[in-house]
Design an enzyme around this catalytic site. Structure first.
Site, PDB file in Angstrom:
ATOM      1  N   ARG C 100       0.479  -1.153  -0.190  1.00  0.00           N
ATOM      2  CA  ARG C 100      -0.275  -0.171   0.167  1.00  0.00           C
ATOM      3  C   ARG C 100       0.834   1.629  -0.358  1.00  0.00           C
ATOM      4  NH1 ARG C 100      -3.618  -0.088  -2.451  1.00  0.00           N
ATOM      5  NH2 ARG C 100      -2.975   2.458  -3.105  1.00  0.00           N
ATOM      6  N   LYS C 135       2.906  25.212  -4.028  1.00  0.00           N
ATOM      7  CA  LYS C 135       1.505  24.542  -3.738  1.00  0.00           C
ATOM      8  C   LYS C 135       1.372  23.169  -3.755  1.00  0.00           C
ATOM      9  CE  LYS C 135      -0.699  28.592  -4.973  1.00  0.00           C
ATOM     10  NZ  LYS C 135      -2.432  28.918  -5.397  1.00  0.00           N
ATOM     11  N   LYS C 167       5.905  38.872  -3.773  1.00  0.00           N
ATOM     12  CA  LYS C 167       4.523  38.656  -4.064  1.00  0.00           C
ATOM     13  C   LYS C 167       3.477  40.108  -3.590  1.00  0.00           C
ATOM     14  CE  LYS C 167       3.026  34.823  -4.331  1.00  0.00           C
ATOM     15  NZ  LYS C 167       2.307  32.971  -4.352  1.00  0.00           N
ATOM     16  N   GLU C 201       5.546  40.458  -9.043  1.00  0.00           N
ATOM     17  CA  GLU C 201       4.525  39.748  -9.370  1.00  0.00           C
ATOM     18  C   GLU C 201       3.561  40.581  -9.561  1.00  0.00           C
ATOM     19  OE1 GLU C 201       1.999  37.254  -6.502  1.00  0.00           O
ATOM     20  OE2 GLU C 201      -0.005  37.850  -6.815  1.00  0.00           O
ATOM     21  N   ASP C 222      -0.246  37.964 -13.098  1.00  0.00           N
ATOM     22  CA  ASP C 222      -0.595  36.741 -12.081  1.00  0.00           C
ATOM     23  C   ASP C 222      -2.741  37.222 -12.394  1.00  0.00           C
ATOM     24  OD1 ASP C 222      -1.131  35.392 -10.201  1.00  0.00           O
ATOM     25  OD2 ASP C 222      -2.112  37.492  -9.113  1.00  0.00           O
TER      26      ASP C 222
END
Lengths: 284, 284, 284, 284, 284, 284
Positions: C100, C135, C167, C201, C222
């Site tokens: 598994r 992410k 960002k 960004e 973005d």
């Protein structure tokens, strides 16, 4: 000191306490009643620049959370012999158990900051940055890089993953496969992450020019004479950052800085550290 | 190197490799084909005494088990500049990833062994032992204590649990409670494990005599003049071991040794290390 | 798989085995004699691109070093439903205990590689690089970044330390202090390590132009429309790298790629993975 | 969240922070003053069911204990796009360092809870339990099993030690030794701990009946048609628990539930997760 | 309990909680509402000497920091059956999860302290010290050595590094190389750290005398008759410490103590422990 | 010993070696040349049943991989005093460093197996299973549960997650909330994982009957008289498994077994272990 960094440092401190068996201090256990209270002061015995006060604080806290540590100065401060830098109060037995490990950190980091500040002073006014290398003590890289900054220096790569640095041995390995400096730079551009600059180590003015033309972002002039460094600056300045490296001492660094390079890296800042003399004095 | 010790060292090495991100060498990944093979030689760039060759071997093996490392010399060997000390063969990419960490260990440990050997030479014929202190680099105590032995020195306490050492701060804490040196020794005898000797730090001839009479096994003469040390030897020799400590340099150690003390401890052997200059040279 | 990387992966695998109590498989212990031998084949149940075969091999080896795992295909290979990808032989009880966990790795990583390859296909011929984001699944970043490459993609930052990416939230925090985009870029240049590029960004053509003028190395567009991206390309191409980000799907990626951007980042590659269907079939 | 569970989660979080180098955020260090304060809100960008708010809280706290995290909703709550779920206040630099890791946990766990709740809704009124499988993300099993419960599902085995489940591969291995399903159940009864129930995987009505007669406590109907499941229910209901498994989708689950089975297990709940879209918005 | 020691103990406790899956107590989770509060008392069921109350406290705190633990007695206290020793209050679910692990520590350590106190009583007035051995439970050495002290005993070596003990197998190995007891002592003196005493294991009066003459600091009389021990005392007392060892029971220890030896070591104190009967009783 | 289990055991062994400082055996280092070879035999000094030979092997191998360990007997074998059970050959220094830790494991585990076999013998022919409890030594649960099986016993729950056991304290907590035994069983059925059986602890015949009627799978008869146990068997046998518990000794176990219960649990098997006397004898 923020929490995430603190966790990182605590692991390093815990290892140091473990190898010193700070929980098994037979002398203190035999002599000092567990609840006897006292106060100790950390005092500089020679002049320098401080680094590691928060590390020392954490050592005392890891040994005994009930100790209170009061910094009288801050990392980066310049001290003279005799300067009192911090006071720790609480259980004497805990202070004694933590003493050596706390000083081992504080003396080494302050030693690095002190020496760094001498190099920084030596190039004052030239606009040159003093940077460190990866020639750090195994296990202490983050703390030593921190001490460099406390002394006024800047950090080069923290590790192999945060910059591309094509060194002599890379170039030798590539040459053995028929690949020259120019193609090496192109390969690095093509294969490496797009977020990192490409630095190339060269040993002559010609190579410096070749690296710049090939598109390197930074060129490291390794063990070149001051004259050659000046020529290299003349050839490529403006197009790339230039870093002088190899054989730099307090005796020659000013001359190197005046060639017009942007950065000077000094391995001895971390590979050959002279501890700053600091002692902890119990008072009653 | 036996297995239990190897495990201890591997943890230290793995941390050093982790902080250098040896698995994430973007430069080498971008430039060197994973299966390209090569050979590199570790070469001394200045004279000294070697220590850490097995550590260096383990660094290369931890990075890539398929590398073969052949030591040409052994720890404890004296080298001149230019001496070839070891050859490593196998994947070039692996050699490059391991290079800096291997050298960081080897240069530091050899630096300690080299300096230790200078002190040992300076007292040759006197029968005095050069011993280290707990002023070691956090995280590297066992390796540094090993390097001391490679340089001909002996080890003092490894940690707070393998010897009773009543220091100035212990005595100060006891004095504040009305307890003198004599009672301190008695307390240590009574409360501490029966397998450990009792050492007491003193700063005068009188205290040395008092400690010996109180039943100390070892007396540390801290920062005393050569004359006072000689007088202390005259007073207590034969009854206790005598250790000189504090302010010892290559300049004064012979005079100290000739006072008749048994041991001289030198903190600078580990707190202020000058790395031995060693480089790794790829050949094709 | 080289040794340093293997160590990193083994830790991840050991945690997965521990949470599955692979040493305490009560069913297998009750039913299968410890020395019964057998053979099992990993078979693709749907088409995709493989990643993680060496991880699966390591899972089986960690459970039982006497198992032999033979890869029939390699990471990066494209498979159809029914394709046999690897055979593992040895103690049946060990195969069942590892099954598994091995599949959990293999299915997830192959799922990532498969989806990545679909995006790579969609931009074929445009010269655009498909890159991932941060992410990723907590604890699996390195493996997931590896799977991205197996699928033909490239990696963006591995972590917060190997690239400067200013960002929206950084810019918001700076704006609150009266600092605009231009000064932000200058600050990053001045304070950040000189080995890293500066990416910013932006959300409009104007900002893209401003970032390029301020000296950014990379500009992230973005959530901009395809038209705006095309305009931004027209304004700044050649001076900076351009990365499209936000809302990219297989449906719109071709149009985005054809605007002339250099890179397209797709968070869903790792934050919303559909496992590739793979089963392990015991044969006798 | 109680303390023992918190410790378990903190280890998982610390690994996630370490792989993101949250202590080495060069961008934030270059731009944001360490003591600048701010406030950020986590906002749902699409509808779903929350899970992981306490995990997110812990991420922020691990990065900086001085941050305050206020949950506006609770795990298990259903949200619409635009819903504000939590507010974090304190040092902006710390919020920015923690942001990605906190969201990576929160989005994945909420993705699992959201999808689980869709399956739970689909069988509402039938009395059937939706249960998970061991097809979880390596390293995140406990958190993912928690998210299943937050979405209204129940957990099947946490690991190989808390239930006996005789699967196809076990039966194949036994058949190769001349041991049939009946004897397999007897063996499990005899050898396994008396505190665990015995579950057997079958693929036909006949096998289901055979397993029930042999004394199995639970029978898993694997990849059977709805008709066959209904027949199996008719044959064995009341004597054993029946679990439907394999190929279950939102499209067919209602029909499966109406066959009268007790449990339906859905691997996709954890092996193919679509992250819930959540963003963190800094406000000033 | 001071902080450094607490950290050491917490690791031991966390492992014990982990192997008991204290975070996964399915019974309590099924039955007890998470916020139900209660109170439980630890009660002695048979007479003895307590040890481990602070360890038990820490177990409860590790499971749930909101529990409050109030010790009614202290380690080293003698109790009768029925004595209430501590009260823990807070979440019932947490108390139940911690109960077994807390008792496992408390019963074992109190068992050791109780038995030690019986031996100490048996030699009362003779001035002999009861000491332990390295025959401790793997993983619990520090706690068991602590329990010995709580029972009135003293510790022998904590580990192989804090004392020199030349045992039968060392002497056998040396004899095979033509090295006798006398030279063995000399070798130990020469090679071992100067801070440690040298103890030698002997089996006859002659060997005891030989060891003393050779300069041993401590002589262990192993498995000798009471008469021989008395003779050995007559021969060497005053020059060395004498330790009786081997076959010591409550039945013969008084006679052994009266021979005049200084120390008696008893392996059974830790290798064959009878738990003190203690139960935890919930009250409402 | 298979690999996954081996890893689990190695961690336990490494901790034991670390607390014994097996890498820092100053006696052996001072006396025994590193390359001196020898052979040692483990010999039983009293009769019993062996358990832990593979653990002992692993201790020697962890200390020095070049040692060869040959088992002459196997776990579960019955031995008389004088029986030779294993031979280890190789570096004498390594054998001496590993000796104590290897014996500490072997003696304890064999002590458990020996005592278990006495209980198993005492019920021979009755069909009753001797089972252990969770009253194990902190940190050694898996090894102790293994030793129980080596002695012919069976394991009860390994930890809190692999069985539902409603104990007196659970029932007391529920009673305080107005919930009786019957509802407790129903709650457990409803809330606990469907893969686990429900066991209930009772103290009277009436409660036993009530538990059986409520649907418990197993009923534990706690501290009941033999007569009451017989009556309980008469009332509920066939419907539930019956476990006798509390106050079981070798003196009364046969009578308990003959009441017709299915299982007898004995806490003393692990909470009050008498080590089997085993020594390691060097030969030359």
């Amino acid at each position: 000191m923020d929490t995430a960094w603190r966790q990182k440092i605590e692991e390093t401190i815990d290892r140091a306490l473990a190898e010193d068996c700070a929980w098994g201090d037979v002398t203190t256990q035999a002599l000092i009643p567990p609840n006897a209270l006292g106060k100790a002061t950390a005092v500089a015995k020679s002049p320098g620049v401080l680094a590691g006060l928060e590390v020392a604080r954490t050592v005392f806290e890891r040994v005994d959370h009930s100790l209170t540590f009061r910094a009288l100065l801050a990392d980066g401060d310049r001290v003279q012999a005799g300067a009192r830098m911090a006071v720790v109060e609480g259980r004497v037995a805990s202070i004694l158990r933590a003493e050596r490990v706390a000083l081992n950190f504080l003396q080494r980091l302050s030693g690095i900051a002190s020496e760094t500040s001498r190099y920084v002073e030596a190039v004052r006014g030239t606009g040159v940055r003093i940077v460190d290398t990866r020639k750090t003590t195994p296990g202490l890289r983050f703390l030593e890089k921190y001490a460099i900054r406390a002394g006024g220096g800047h950090n080069h790569r923290v590790h192999l993953g945060d910059g591309i640095l094509v060194k002599d041995n890379h170039l030798a390995a590539l040459r053995a496969r028929g690949i020259g400096l120019k193609e090496a730079v192109a390969l690095a551009r093509k294969n490496a992450p797009h977020t990192l600059k490409v630095e190339v180590e060269v040993t002559s003015v010609e190579e410096a020019a070749e690296a710049a033309e090939a598109g390197a972002d930074i060129v490291m002039l390794d063990n070149m004479t001051v004259d050659d460094m000046r020529r290299a600056v003349g050839r490529v300045r403006g197009r790339v950052l230039l870093e002088a490296s190899g054989g730099i001492t307090l005796g020659n660094i000013r001359a190197v800085a005046e060639t017009g390079v942007d950065l000077i890296s000094v391995g001895a800042l971390t590979h050959s550290v002279k501890a700053l003399d600091i002692s902890l004095e119990l008072e009653f």
